[in-house]
Scaffold this active site. Structure first.
Site, PDB file in Angstrom:
ATOM      1  N   GLY A   1       0.777  -1.230   0.000  1.00  0.00           N
ATOM      2  CA  GLY A   1       0.000   0.000   0.000  1.00  0.00           C
ATOM      3  C   GLY A   1       0.802   1.269   0.000  1.00  0.00           C
TER       4      GLY A   1
ATOM      5  N   HIS B   1      12.386   6.938  23.631  1.00  0.00           N
ATOM      6  CA  HIS B   1      13.344   5.863  23.340  1.00  0.00           C
ATOM      7  C   HIS B   1      14.249   6.248  22.168  1.00  0.00           C
ATOM      8  CE1 HIS B   1      14.555   1.527  23.179  1.00  0.00           C
ATOM      9  NE2 HIS B   1      14.793   1.852  21.914  1.00  0.00           N
ATOM     10  N   GLU B   2      13.654   6.718  21.080  1.00  0.00           N
ATOM     11  CA  GLU B   2      14.455   7.089  19.916  1.00  0.00           C
ATOM     12  C   GLU B   2      15.254   8.359  20.188  1.00  0.00           C
ATOM     13  OE1 GLU B   2      14.712   4.932  17.707  1.00  0.00           O
ATOM     14  OE2 GLU B   2      13.019   3.710  18.352  1.00  0.00           O
TER      15      GLU B   2
ATOM     16  N   LYS C   1       4.098   1.405  -4.686  1.00  0.00           N
ATOM     17  CA  LYS C   1       5.117   0.886  -5.617  1.00  0.00           C
ATOM     18  C   LYS C   1       4.552   0.760  -7.030  1.00  0.00           C
ATOM     19  CE  LYS C   1       5.654  -2.745  -3.048  1.00  0.00           C
ATOM     20  NZ  LYS C   1       4.789  -2.335  -1.935  1.00  0.00           N
TER      21      LYS C   1
ATOM     22  N   ASP D   1      18.018  -3.833  20.898  1.00  0.00           N
ATOM     23  CA  ASP D   1      19.212  -3.054  21.235  1.00  0.00           C
ATOM     24  C   ASP D   1      20.136  -3.848  22.151  1.00  0.00           C
ATOM     25  OD1 ASP D   1      18.119  -0.987  19.761  1.00  0.00           O
ATOM     26  OD2 ASP D   1      17.131  -0.088  21.501  1.00  0.00           O
TER      27      ASP D   1
END
Length: 784
Positions: free
Chosen positions: A371, A601-602, A374, A679
């Site tokens: 979706g 977190h990021e 492409k 991680d």
């Protein structure tokens, strides 16, 4: 075959010509054997059995051609024909025919019949039909008859003739033996006794109580003994005279006498069965071919049709204008669109690139989740490029017949070579390009043909192969290598700006109310791709049409969003207002909590990467789900790396620990989630690599540890790995406490924009780089 056989096959008819000399006709007893299961005696033997050997008749000279007789002579001929041929025509009728002048018809018919008989005699007397299988036994028998007649004193040849003759007519064996004109031996006597048993003639020599006839079998045996006494043979026994010489009678099954007949019948039936099976196979193959051809009719793509192998070429001249897509219709994937625009520019103006030595890419692989657009990008290239565009689906290559896929690949590239430069697009290429397996031979043939066509011995200049797939991991490595697919373009899910552009594109041709905030809808639909947003607008339009509204309002769009996220409402189930408020609050709480946790977190990864020496520069940070990850921070090296220092490896350990440490600092140690498991896995593998392979541990020393170390060494390695991880965890905790304000600012920016580039991240954290650490009161205020 002699003239005697011809005379028996055709009944004698009168002829105006003088009759040819013929052998005497055989008797009925010689012509037809008594037992019904015996083969019919060949025609040359009937006269032989009744009259013995006859001298070969001298051939008569061929008569002159017949001339048509006059009427009186014709009357005489007709009378003769009626008398000799046994005809049923009455004399009065003949006289009437003569009076009417039709006698010449009868004369002509008689002449034709006589000519036919002479022609048949000529064919049969020659060797014209000797090659037929059924003619061979007659030829063998005729040869034995000639040898026996030429040598009447040779008992061996007489016995051979009787043995062969016994297979066809035992009655003729009896008659020939009883003529006493030929020499015999014990084998001939045995054949004579066998013929008596087969024809039941032996009963005439046995005693009969009713008639009072005594047995004459001993006398017969004595007579046979006397016939063979003069020959050089073994002494003939006289059975039946005493108990020492008993008479042995063997009862022969009549079926056994026809052994040769059964053998011929078996051969004949086998040949017939083979012919029948062959005819059935040919008819079945023809029917199957006709059926396969019917599959390729008008509008079909069956295997048997020529159109099923020809590729599909996009013709913009006959397509509706609304179906022709361009890059203006593609929104939300600017990076992928930019790379494809370069390809289109190359096709339109190749001299711009070739003057600097640039080459056209051979293959472009579009990957991404379902979706994301492409196939839409491929349609846009087809609409923008001024070259022929061929397209096929991956599932269209294979069918139930082996070899069809490889043939269609060849047909596709043969058509593309004729119109190069051109573009070949294969949608869902994983259907034929997946990793080769041993048990999928037909799929391997198709993939091998595709590999050869893309980069084989023959070069396909000017052909760009584009492909799209949702599963790039299962593609064969030989297919995805450079030289076949030079560029791998990832089409990601759109971010906030991309979703806003997609919504504006789908809403531009619809009446929209003034209360619709496209930016707010884009922010409230995280994780939606282009297909989801198109579905959202379509559901809202249907809802507005059902309600009879003139324009799309914010209420319909909100209804469509809730229906996609939460599903259809169950109005039949009663829920109180308090429960509704509680469920909505919990849902919003969990959604916001998940987003906030992912953002911090990021942000922890990003802050550690920005403030740690030796870490790779940040490329992009996002809180949009990517695969199994809820968010991601990507780092790219500034240059190629041939070796990595210990400082760089320790920086990677610190970056891996940044997300978990940020969760612990903001939400507390008890609220740390499992989102950091990947991680921790990466950090543990990296620390073990440093200790075991690189010798970067003081406790272990510069040692390369083998794969299976001793128990003591493994325990020391594990202790050193844990030490490195704990040291990295402590360094990161101190660093994030120092730059906690940057952590809050970056998390808020991610919650607002979802995706940030490296420049945007630097702009967000730059004002807080020199400020001191926040106090606990300020930290609580920032959290609020």
């Amino acid at each position: 075959m002699s003239a005697l056989q011809a005379s028996l096959l055709l009944r004698p008819l009168p002829s105006p010509l003088p009759p040819r000399r013929r052998l005497p006709l055989p008797s009925s007893s010689a012509s037809f054997p008594r037992a019904g299961h015996h083969r019919r005696l060949p025609l040359p033997l009937r006269a032989l059995a009744s009259e013995g050997p006859q001298p070969a008749p001298s051939p008569a000279p061929d008569p002159p051609p017949p001339e048509l007789p006059a009427a009186p002579e014709a009357e005489e001929v007709v009378g003769t024909a009626a008398a000799e041929g046994g005809g049923k025509v009455e004399e009065e009728e003949l006289e009437d025919l003569v009076e009417k002048g039709r006698a010449w018809v009868l004369a002509l018919a008689a002449a034709v019949v006589a000519a036919a008989r002479r022609f048949f005699d000529w064919v049969v007397s020659g060797d014209w039909m000797s090659w037929w299988p059924f003619w061979r036994p007659d030829r063998r028998l005729q040869r034995l008859i000639d040898d026996a007649d030429a040598n009447p004193a040779d008992p061996a040849k007489q016995s051979a003739l009787l043995h062969e003759l016994n297979k066809f007519s035992p009655e003729d064996v009896i008659k020939r033996f009883e003529q006493r004109s030929h020499a015999v031996d014990s084998r001939g006597v045995a054949e004579y006794l066998r013929a008596l048993i087969l024809t039941n003639g032996i009963a005439d020599y046995l005693p009969d109580e009713q008639s009072g006839r005594s047995a004459s079998l001993p006398a017969l045996l004595q007579e046979l003994k006397q016939r063979v006494s003069g020959n050089e043979d073994k002494p003939f026994m006289n059975p039946g005279i005493s108990e020492k010489q008993p008479l042995h009678v063997v009862m022969v099954d009549p079926k056994a006498t026809g052994r040769s007949t059964r053998f011929a019948q078996e051969i004949f039936s086998t040949v017939l069965f083979t012919i029948a099976v062959g005819l059935m196979w040919v008819m079945g193959a023809a029917a199957l071919q006709k059926y396969i051809g019917s599959l390729g009719g008008i509008g079909a793509s069956g295997v048997g049709s020529s159109s099923s192998y020809s590729p599909k070429e996009l013709n913009k001249d006959i397509m509706p204008e609304k179906n022709v897509k361009t890059f203006k219709d593609v929104k939300g994937c600017d990076d992928a669109k930019k790379e494809l625009e370069e390809v289109v520019e190359y096709l339109k103006n190749p001299s711009k690139f070739t003057r600097l030595g640039g080459k056209l890419p051979k293959g472009i692989l579009l990957t991404g989740s379902p979706g994301t657009g492409k196939t839409l990008l491929a349609k846009a290239i087809a609409g923008e490029a001024g070259v022929p565009f061929f397209y096929r689906a991956g599932s269209e290559f294979e069918e139930m017949f082996v070899g069809v896929g490889a043939r269609r690949v060849r047909s596709l590239f043969q058509a593309a070579k004729k119109k190069a430069p051109c573009i070949v697009f294969i949608d869902e290429i994983d259907a034929v390009g997946s990793t080769r397996k041993q048990w999928e031979g037909h799929t391997k043939k198709t993939l091998h043909q595709l590999l050869v066509e893309m980069d084989g011995f023959e070069q396909n200049e000017g052909i760009i192969v584009m492909a799209a797939t949702n599963l790039p991991d299962i593609l064969d490595p030989a297919l995805t290598r450079p030289g076949r697919f030079d560029r791998h373009i990832v089409v990601p899910n759109p971010d906030v700006r991309g979703r806003q552009e997609i919504l504006e594109l789908y809403l531009q041709d619809k009446p929209v109310s003034s209360d619709v905030d496209v930016n707010a809808i884009a922010r409230s639909t995280p994780g939606f791709n282009g297909a989801d947003l198109a579905n959202l607008v379509n559901i809202a339009a249907i809802k507005a049409a059902v309600e009879g509204a003139d324009k799309l309002a914010a209420a319909q769009l909100e209804f469509a969003k809730d229906r996609i996220i939460m599903g259809t409402e169950r109005k039949s189930m009663f829920i109180s207002d308090e429960s509704k408020k509680a469920c909505l609050f919990k849902l919003l709480y969990f959604i916001l909590r998940e987003l906030i946790l992912t953002a911090y977190h990021e942000s922890g990864h990003a802050i550690v990467a920005l403030n740690t020496q030796g870490a790779h520069p940040i490329h992009k940070a996002t809180i949009l789900p990517r695969g199994s990850a809820l968010g991601m921070v990507t780092q790219l090296p500034s240059q190629d790396e041939t070796s990595i220092s210990k400082k760089q490896l320790l920086a990677r350990l610190d970056v891996c620990m940044g997300g978990r440490v940020a969760e612990e600092l903001i939400f507390g140690e008890d609220n740390v989630t499992t989102g950091a498991r990947n991680d921790l896995h990466t950090a543990t593998e990296l620390a073990q690599y440093m200790v075991s392979n690189c010798g970067m541990s003081d406790a272990i020393g510069p040692v390369h540890v083998k794969e299976r170390p001793s128990v003591e060494m493994q325990s020391r390695i594990d202790a050193e790995v844990v030490k490195l991880l704990r040291e990295a965890y402590g360094r990161v905790k101190r660093l994030l406490k120092k730059h906690e304000k940057q952590l809050h600012a970056l998390a808020n920016a991610l919650l607002e924009r979802e995706t940030l580039t490296a420049d945007e991240i630097n702009k967000v954290v730059h004002p807080y780089q020199e400020e001191p650490q926040l106090s606990f009161q300020e930290e609580d205020f920032a959290l609020t």
